[in-house]
Design an enzyme around this catalytic site. Structure first.
Site, short mmCIF file in Angstrom:
data_model
loop_
_atom_site.label_atom_id
_atom_site.label_comp_id
_atom_site.label_asym_id
_atom_site.label_seq_id
_atom_site.Cartn_x
_atom_site.Cartn_y
_atom_site.Cartn_z
N HIS A 181 13.87 35.69 63.60
CA HIS A 181 15.10 35.16 63.03
C HIS A 181 15.30 35.56 61.58
O HIS A 181 14.37 36.01 60.90
CB HIS A 181 15.14 33.63 63.16
CG HIS A 181 14.09 32.91 62.37
ND1 HIS A 181 12.87 32.61 62.88
CD2 HIS A 181 14.10 32.42 61.10
CE1 HIS A 181 12.14 31.97 61.98
NE2 HIS A 181 12.87 31.84 60.87
N HIS A 227 16.68 28.91 63.48
CA HIS A 227 15.47 29.59 63.03
C HIS A 227 14.42 29.59 64.14
O HIS A 227 13.31 29.08 63.99
CB HIS A 227 14.96 28.94 61.75
CG HIS A 227 15.98 28.98 60.66
ND1 HIS A 227 16.01 29.96 59.68
CD2 HIS A 227 17.05 28.19 60.42
CE1 HIS A 227 17.04 29.75 58.89
NE2 HIS A 227 17.70 28.69 59.31
N TRP A 244 25.57 33.73 83.92
CA TRP A 244 25.50 33.41 82.49
C TRP A 244 24.85 32.05 82.29
O TRP A 244 24.68 31.28 83.23
CB TRP A 244 26.86 33.52 81.80
CG TRP A 244 28.03 32.76 82.40
CD1 TRP A 244 28.12 32.15 83.62
CD2 TRP A 244 29.30 32.55 81.79
NE1 TRP A 244 29.34 31.58 83.81
CE2 TRP A 244 30.10 31.81 82.69
CE3 TRP A 244 29.85 32.92 80.58
CZ2 TRP A 244 31.41 31.42 82.41
CZ3 TRP A 244 31.16 32.53 80.30
CH2 TRP A 244 31.92 31.80 81.21
N ASN A 245 24.45 31.81 81.02
CA ASN A 245 23.67 30.62 80.69
C ASN A 245 24.22 29.94 79.44
O ASN A 245 24.95 30.54 78.64
CB ASN A 245 22.20 30.99 80.41
CG ASN A 245 21.54 31.65 81.59
OD1 ASN A 245 21.49 31.08 82.68
ND2 ASN A 245 21.02 32.85 81.39
N HIS A 286 19.84 28.67 53.47
CA HIS A 286 18.82 27.95 54.25
C HIS A 286 18.00 27.04 53.34
O HIS A 286 17.45 26.04 53.80
CB HIS A 286 17.93 28.97 54.95
CG HIS A 286 16.73 28.41 55.64
ND1 HIS A 286 16.79 27.32 56.48
CD2 HIS A 286 15.42 28.81 55.63
CE1 HIS A 286 15.58 27.06 56.95
NE2 HIS A 286 14.73 27.93 56.44
#
Length: 264
Positions: free
Chosen positions: A78, A74, A66-67, A84
């Site tokens: 996206h 955005h 995993w990372n 926003h």
């Protein structure tokens, strides 16, 4: 079994058989994914995606990989939520955690501007273009995703994709009258593009600046940016699913956008 249950069961069967195809409209997200670059006088920029490995079947995690991801909301393909933009900041249901989930799904209307944008990277979609499309394909229904096909996603080189020079970026987008028509007269769900943002590259100099953001989010509508494979969709007849991460008060998020289209 109820008729609704039958409809859902039939849809699953149709996907499995290929009678309904699933088209991925998303970029692959990585450190080289282009992100929008704002002039310093406008504001601070979002960083590119970085990936830090936690473990990869080693002493830090012998059975798992995993990372850690660091990225702006955005980045890549996206979703833009109403909050926003300043024009949509006060909607109670305007964040990625408060938007009702059924609003992430809608029919798609694809307006093909690819020949125009091949000739002019600063091409602007107008209300007249939209109305001509409607004369051929029928009225855009309320609650539809309107997607502007430009084939811009075929620009796989980051510099060509952003297409900036000393006068700023040059990429297509909608003109104010087109956005007003779609948001106010057609009541669309949102507007999607293949470019890095829903506005044209030169839109910071328009009046008002960034009209797609200003009008769409001011009307509690959504945006989708950096889409791909719009050339695989029919003008009408597809269904788009675009569900952002449920980030608390999120202004958007990277998203895996899927389209369901008739198969065979």
């Amino acid at each position: 079994m109820s008729s609704t249950q039958t409809t859902l069961a039939d849809m699953v069967t149709a996907i499995a058989s290929g009678d309904i195809r699933v088209i991925d409209l998303s970029q692959t997200l990585g450190p080289d994914t282009p992100v929008i670059m704002l002039p310093p006088e406008i504001g601070k920029n979002s960083p590119p995606l970085s990936i830090e490995r936690i473990s990869h079947f080693d002493d830090d995690g012998p059975a798992w990989y995993w990372n850690v991801l660091t990225l702006g909301e955005h980045t890549g393909t996206h979703f833009d939520a109403p909050n926003h933009w300043i024009s949509g900041k006060d909607y109670a249901d305007g964040g990625t955690d408060t938007i009702p989930a059924d609003r992430f799904i809608g029919p798609a209307c694809v307006i093909d501007c690819s020949s125009e944008t091949a000739a002019d990277p600063d091409f602007l979609l107008t209300a007249d273009h939209v109305q001509k499309w409607e004369k051929e394909h029928g009225e855009i229904p309320a609650g539809a995703w309107v997607l502007m096909r430009t084939d811009w996603s075929k620009r796989t080189n980051g510099d060509e994709f952003l297409n900036a020079d000393e006068n700023g970026p040059h990429s297509p987008g909608p003109r104010l009258d087109a956005v007003e028509y779609l948001a106010r007269e057609r009541g669309v769900l949102g507007f999607g593009v293949e470019t890095v943002g829903t506005d044209a590259g030169q839109a910071g100099m328009f009046e008002p600046p960034f009209p797609c953001h200003t009008i769409m989010h001011g009307a509690n509508k959504f945006g989708l940016a950096s889409l791909t494979n719009l050339d695989a969709l029919p003008p009408k007849g597809a269904v788009v699913i675009a569900a952002p991460l449920k980030i608390i008060n999120g202004s958007g998020s990277p998203v895996r956008v899927l389209a369901l289209v008739p198969g065979h």
